[in-house]
Design an enzyme around this catalytic site. Structure first.
Site, PDB file in Angstrom:
ATOM      1  CG  HIS A  80      -1.564   1.337   1.501  1.00  0.00           C
ATOM      2  ND1 HIS A  80      -2.567   1.869   0.719  1.00  0.00           N
ATOM      3  CD2 HIS A  80      -1.321   2.274   2.467  1.00  0.00           C
ATOM      4  CE1 HIS A  80      -2.906   3.060   1.191  1.00  0.00           C
ATOM      5  NE2 HIS A  80      -2.170   3.326   2.253  1.00  0.00           N
ATOM      6  CG  ASP A 109       5.979  17.783 -26.650  1.00  0.00           C
ATOM      7  OD1 ASP A 109       6.203  17.324 -25.506  1.00  0.00           O
ATOM      8  OD2 ASP A 109       5.278  17.200 -27.490  1.00  0.00           O
ATOM      9  CD1 TRP A 145       6.437   3.469   4.131  1.00  0.00           C
ATOM     10  CD2 TRP A 145       7.564   4.322   2.392  1.00  0.00           C
ATOM     11  NE1 TRP A 145       6.777   4.760   4.442  1.00  0.00           N
ATOM     12  CE2 TRP A 145       7.475   5.318   3.392  1.00  0.00           C
ATOM     13  CE3 TRP A 145       8.227   4.645   1.201  1.00  0.00           C
ATOM     14  CZ2 TRP A 145       8.029   6.591   3.240  1.00  0.00           C
ATOM     15  CZ3 TRP A 145       8.771   5.918   1.062  1.00  0.00           C
ATOM     16  CH2 TRP A 145       8.677   6.869   2.070  1.00  0.00           C
ATOM     17  CB  SER A 172      10.333   6.290 -14.301  1.00  0.00           C
ATOM     18  OG  SER A 172       9.263   7.179 -14.345  1.00  0.00           O
ATOM     19  CB  SER A 173      11.690   9.682 -10.429  1.00  0.00           C
ATOM     20  OG  SER A 173      10.603   8.996  -9.944  1.00  0.00           O
ATOM     21  CG  HIS A 256      12.176  15.148   5.509  1.00  0.00           C
ATOM     22  ND1 HIS A 256      11.179  14.856   6.400  1.00  0.00           N
ATOM     23  CD2 HIS A 256      11.967  16.424   5.119  1.00  0.00           C
ATOM     24  CE1 HIS A 256      10.418  15.918   6.558  1.00  0.00           C
ATOM     25  NE2 HIS A 256      10.873  16.886   5.799  1.00  0.00           N
ATOM     26  CD  GLU A 258       9.278  10.402  -2.580  1.00  0.00           C
ATOM     27  OE1 GLU A 258      10.260  10.653  -3.296  1.00  0.00           O
ATOM     28  OE2 GLU A 258       8.148  10.133  -3.031  1.00  0.00           O
ATOM     29  CE1 TYR A 260       7.918  20.138   3.206  1.00  0.00           C
ATOM     30  CE2 TYR A 260       9.698  18.708   3.946  1.00  0.00           C
ATOM     31  CZ  TYR A 260       8.665  19.596   4.223  1.00  0.00           C
ATOM     32  OH  TYR A 260       8.379  19.901   5.513  1.00  0.00           O
ATOM     33  CB  SER A 271       0.290  28.764  -5.657  1.00  0.00           C
ATOM     34  OG  SER A 271       0.801  28.355  -4.428  1.00  0.00           O
ATOM     35  CG  HIS A 305      12.406  14.567  11.279  1.00  0.00           C
ATOM     36  ND1 HIS A 305      12.150  15.778  10.715  1.00  0.00           N
ATOM     37  CD2 HIS A 305      11.984  13.665  10.389  1.00  0.00           C
ATOM     38  CE1 HIS A 305      11.587  15.598   9.540  1.00  0.00           C
ATOM     39  NE2 HIS A 305      11.471  14.333   9.322  1.00  0.00           N
ATOM     40  CG  HIS A 306      11.817  10.302   9.200  1.00  0.00           C
ATOM     41  ND1 HIS A 306      10.490  10.190   8.911  1.00  0.00           N
ATOM     42  CD2 HIS A 306      12.256  11.416   8.560  1.00  0.00           C
ATOM     43  CE1 HIS A 306      10.131  11.178   8.107  1.00  0.00           C
ATOM     44  NE2 HIS A 306      11.177  11.944   7.891  1.00  0.00           N
ATOM     45  CB  THR A 331       5.456  24.987   6.126  1.00  0.00           C
ATOM     46  OG1 THR A 331       6.680  24.298   5.900  1.00  0.00           O
ATOM     47  CG2 THR A 331       4.315  24.184   5.563  1.00  0.00           C
ATOM     48  CE  LYS A 334       5.738  27.088  -0.554  1.00  0.00           C
ATOM     49  NZ  LYS A 334       5.200  27.587  -1.807  1.00  0.00           N
ATOM     50  NE  ARG A 453       3.943   3.407  10.468  1.00  0.00           N
ATOM     51  CZ  ARG A 453       4.813   4.029   9.657  1.00  0.00           C
ATOM     52  NH1 ARG A 453       5.845   4.691  10.151  1.00  0.00           N
ATOM     53  NH2 ARG A 453       4.624   4.033   8.368  1.00  0.00           N
TER      54      ARG A 453
HETATM   55 CU   LIG Z   1      10.914  13.695   7.437  1.00  0.00          CU
END
Ligand SMILES: [Cu+2]
Ligand SMILES: [Cu+2]
Lengths: 545, 378
Positions: A80, A109, A145, A172-173, A256, A258, A260, A271, A305-306, A331, A334, A453
């Site tokens: 998932h 293009d 994941w 691909s990315s 991290h 990722e 963002y 925006s 921080h993870h 943040t 914004k 979790r």
């Molecule tokens: Cu993070």
């Protein structure tokens, strides 16, 4: 206006050079076709990952195991996550960028049309690898994941398939990002300097840079896993002189940013939408650009921080805590800017605007829970628990996904040439908004009370909130079929033909071409006068009053 | 307080809670909406800091979204409101950068102080080594030189309720163990946390303690519980199949009770599996094996060896009645959901339990396994 005439004339003989049938898609080099492929692919993945989520929520409806064995439950949570992150959200934003960037920048293009084809067609094999992995001995990857070793090193061959899938998705990315950067930097219309391009282009540009920086890092990490698994290296095994925690450092150095990568494009979409339906220019354009850049830079400095619970040295814990807290400043800027954009506007609430407002409210909830999590001692209570699950679903579902819904309703008239049914769009919004919160808000309480979790079964005191969450999840999930219905209904004619610009307050270039956008647009760059007219309407230049 | 809840009671309570959304848990059994009651000074401070933060957050949230909803209700086109195209103000931008930064400093200061106290594990009164295994915990009292394993007590038939007639669940369903960690009250207990296989995480919400258990490394954490009682937590790092089934339970007792308990434990540790000096016979093996089986294997394979659900019967099993080598191999190394017992059990215990399985539940191989054979197969 000459450009417009040219476009209209050109649309007439489109048929000649667009290959028909399956070739049109397999050999696609047109940014609109490729964008369409990306969007449908990501939607299919969204339904697949969503089905897995429902499998998870069904098992968690009440205590005890009633549907799955724990092994399979772990495969569901893992896939998932992988599918939603790499298969649904990221490709959806690349699809949006493909469709919209050339239209909004006045480019014919994307810069590298054939590479564009490749970057899309790597995705289906990757998705296939992931789905096939359920049927190999040992089943799909089941280590979460995040793929932490040693668990992932000991896992069955489903893990190898996941690793190869991640390699493909990463490739691909990277290709997609190079295309985006090159297009934005080189193919803007005359008169559109960097600081005058649409905010969506800005956030996509920064996102693309982030991806180019971190996708190889992830590829490196999973390759090291692969060699640990099969070729006797010991990067992550203490017995061989390695360190399992090293993987976490590398993974989150990717992970991290990722976060963002999935959030910044959403900021861009919002925006665009909020000024349109406020009939006002975006407040603080330049500060928005700076905020985006500083978020991107800071996102490289907060990964640990993870990992507050791995036993970091005290100093590291403090520093990572401080820098993480600091991210809430740009943040916040914004959010303030969006609110200021709406302030004193002339607001209407079409579906895209509803999703944008929903985004701002709920993303902020996710931002605040992120701030709570950044406080290391509080994280002691929350880490690896349901509070974290609530937090990242607020930023990824109510954040990224809601912005994608908003974007779809916003640009659907341009893509299909027809208007969607406003009432059903609004219904989709309210349904999603309500059941999103029914699903995920109770998870904050579960986390505070200590529910970990990634568990298939839980102690009795967690029952009530889990039941609420499961009911919410099923309603939310099936509600998304309404979205599918709305899109198909629009493609088939919707509630009537859409004008070139269906939105009173929209002034970006994509609204200057007819709806539906012809196969080829801006083959000759837009007139500088036309560009400047739009920029003036957005107050990006020339109001010396 | 409902002690035993059946699934059905919970279904209706869940629906009720859904109707009262926003106030679920009111008057309901053990449902909590916030932290478990703190039992250490650190946990109280964490809870206070969290409340302080939530206070600030709610104020900011109300202020910002108050503005936004004001605009939503007043500045609408259908009220005839005209847009005012202001779009820039350096002063405003500076203000809303600086003020949040100041608020953050106000949060960071107490947070940093708390991190510093939380990480100060110096001068413990007692040190215990905690080892994560797939899927239970091992506790070794280093100063008192004894140790034991702490495993889930909840029976499988309460967990596996695929059918309609699952038995009622215990009040502490999934949060009960055969032998909890026992510590004295008001003493600084230092935990040295490590793992034998994959990463686990030892968590105890009432103490605000959570420490990953990393194989090959030892990390430390500590707590000083200020109230006698039993406290429950769980493994909080995904560690494979039974990650959800390895709770952490701590029993905080008075110093006197602790001393008595330690003395008894030390005595028991001296007793061995077989009587020292005597040769190891088949009968001795079977007798010892029965205990090992009851403590380690019966949870899945059932006391009568007939198996249950996904757990195969050992009675008449090809492996348990086939060649010894295959039997030793699967017990040592595990297979799919069958755990590896290499680290958890000694050669003697393994020899005993395998011999027991080969000669019980109607199995009559008649042979037996000696500890040396297990050693050789490792
Ligand atoms: Cu993070
Ligand atoms: Cu675990």
């Amino acid at each position: 206006m000459t450009t417009l005439a040219h476009e209209a004339h050109h649309a007439g003989h489109d048929g000649h050079h667009a290959p028909a049938g399956w070739r049109r898609w397999v050999f696609a080099t047109n940014h609109k076709d490729i964008g369409t492929l990306y969007l449908w692919f990501s939607f299919a993945m969204f339904l697949t990952g969503g089905l897995m989520a429902l499998g998870i929520r069904a098992e968690l409806f009440k205590p005890g195991l009633q549907f799955w064995q724990p092994e399979f439950f772990n495969q569901l949570t893992t896939l998932h996550g992988v599918i939603m992150v790499f298969g649904a959200i990221m490709p959806a934003f690349t699809g949006l960028a493909n469709w919209q960037l050339p239209l909004m920048l006045g480019a014919p293009d994307m810069a590298f049309a054939r590479m564009n084809n490749w970057s899309f067609w790597l995705l289906p094999p990757a998705a296939l690898l992931l789905l096939i992995s359920f049927f190999v001995p040992g089943g799909a990857a089941a280590g979460g994941w995040t793929l932490y070793p040693p668990l992932s090193v000991k896992a069955g061959m489903g893990m190898d398939l996941a690793i190869f899938a991640i390699h493909l998705l990463g490739l691909s990315s990277i290709m997609g990002s190079i295309n985006i950067v090159t297009t934005i930097l080189n193919m803007r219309a005359p008169g559109m300097t960097l600081l005058k391009m649409p905010m969506f282009a800005w956030t996509t540009l920064i996102t693309a840079y982030l991806l180019i920086a971190v996708a190889p890092v992830l590829a490196g990490a999973v390759t090291m896993l692969l060699t640990d698994r099969h070729f006797g290296t010991h990067f992550f095994s203490a017995a061989g002189g390695g360190d399992p925690v090293l993987f976490q450092h590398i993974f989150w150095f990717f992970g991290h940013p990722e976060v963002y990568i999935m959030a910044l494009p959403a900021f861009g979409v919002v925006s665009q939408i909020i000024p349109t339906f406020s009939r006002k220019p975006l407040f603080g354009y330049v500060s928005m650009v700076y905020a985006t850049c500083s978020i991107a830079v800071l996102s490289f400095m907060v990964w640990a921080h993870h990992m507050f619970m791995v036993g970091l040295p005290l100093d590291a814990q403090l520093i990572f805590m401080f820098i993480t807290m600091l991210i809430s400043v740009p943040t916040g800027v914004k959010v303030f800017n969006w609110v200021a954009t709406m302030w004193q506007g002339s607001l209407t609430f079409e579906t895209p605007m509803l999703f944008a407002i929903g985004f701002v409210c709920l993303f902020t909830v996710g931002g605040f829970s992120g701030l709570v999590l950044s406080i290391a001692p509080i994280d002691t209570q929350m880490h690896d628990g349901y509070y974290v699950v609530a937090h990242f679903h607020y930023v990824l579902v109510a954040g990224a996904l809601f912005s994608l819904f908003g974007a779809t309703y916003y640009w659907l008239p341009k893509w299909t040439g027809y208007m969607y049914h406003e009432g059903r769009g609004k219904f989709h919004f309210w349904w999603s908004m309500i059941f999103f919160n029914v699903t995920f808000f109770p998870m904050h309480f579960l986390g505070l009370a200590g529910m970990p979790r990634r568990i298939p079964d839980y102690a009795l005191q967690f029952t009530d909130f889990n039941m609420i969450a499961s009911i919410g999840a099923f309603c939310f999930g099936f509600g998304q079929l309404l979205f599918l219905y709305n899109v198909i209904h629009t493609i088939k004619g919707g509630v009537g033909k859409a004008p070139a610009n269906p939105w009173e307050g929209a002034h970006t270039l994509e609204w200057e071409v007819p709806s539906p956008a012809p196969h080829h647009t801006w083959e000759t760059p837009p007139d500088e006068a036309l560009v400047r007219k739009g920029l003036r309407a957005q107050y990006l230049e020339g109001h010396d009053d | 307080m409902l002690k035993i809840c059946t699934g059905n009671v919970h279904v209706s309570r869940g629906l009720l809670a859904l109707m009262l959304f926003g106030a679920p848990g009111l008057g309901m059994a053990d449902t909590r909406m916030t932290f478990q009651p703190p039992v250490t000074e650190i946990a109280s401070r964490v809870s206070d800091l969290h409340s302080f933060l939530m206070g600030i957050i709610i104020v900011i949230f109300v202020a910002v979204f108050g503005m936004m909803f004001w605009a939503i209700f007043r500045h609408r086109k259908n009220l005839g409101h005209q847009a005012k195209p202001f779009h820039e103000s350096t002063t405003v931008e500076i203000i809303w950068t600086i003020i949040p930064a100041l608020i953050l400093i106000a949060m960071a200061w107490p947070a940093a102080k708390l991190v510093i106290s939380q990480r100060n594990s110096a001068q413990p009164d007692i040190t215990i080594k905690v080892t994560g295994y797939q899927w239970y915990w091992g506790y070794d009292y280093l100063d008192q030189s004894f140790g034991f394993k702490s495993k889930l007590l909840t029976p499988q038939d309460q967990i596996q309720n695929y059918g309609p007639n699952a038995p009622a669940k215990d009040a502490h369903y999934l949060l009960e163990v055969d032998e909890p960690l026992v510590v004295p009250v008001d003493k600084k207990v230092r935990l040295l946390v490590t793992s034998n296989d994959v990463i686990h995480s030892w968590g105890m919400p009432a103490f605000a303690v959570k420490q990953d258990a990393i194989p090959g490394f030892i990390r430390d954490t500590w707590f000083k519980a200020n109230k006698i009682g039993i406290y429950r937590g769980q493994c909080v790092e995904l560690c494979g199949r039974s990650h959800g089934f390895m709770p952490t339970v701590v029993k905080v007792v008075s110093q006197k009770d602790f001393d008595t308990w330690v003395a008894a434990k030390q005595l028991a540790a001296k007793a061995t599996l077989f009587e020292p000096g005597k040769p190891i016979t088949k009968e001795a093996l079977i007798e010892a094996g029965a205990k090992v089986y009851a403590n380690n294997c019966a949870a899945c394979h059932q006391p009568d060896g007939k198996g249950a659900g996904p757990f195969p019967a050992l009675a008449g099993s090809k492996i348990a009645t086939g060649p010894k080598a295959g039997h030793i191999h699967i017990v040592l190394n595990g297979k799919n959901a069958m755990p590896s017992w290499k680290a958890a059990l000694s050669d003697a215990e393994l020899a005993a339990v395998i011999t027991y399985e080969r000669n019980s539940f109607g199995n009559h191989t008649g042979d037996f396994v000696m500890p040396d054979e297990v050693k050789a197969a490792r």
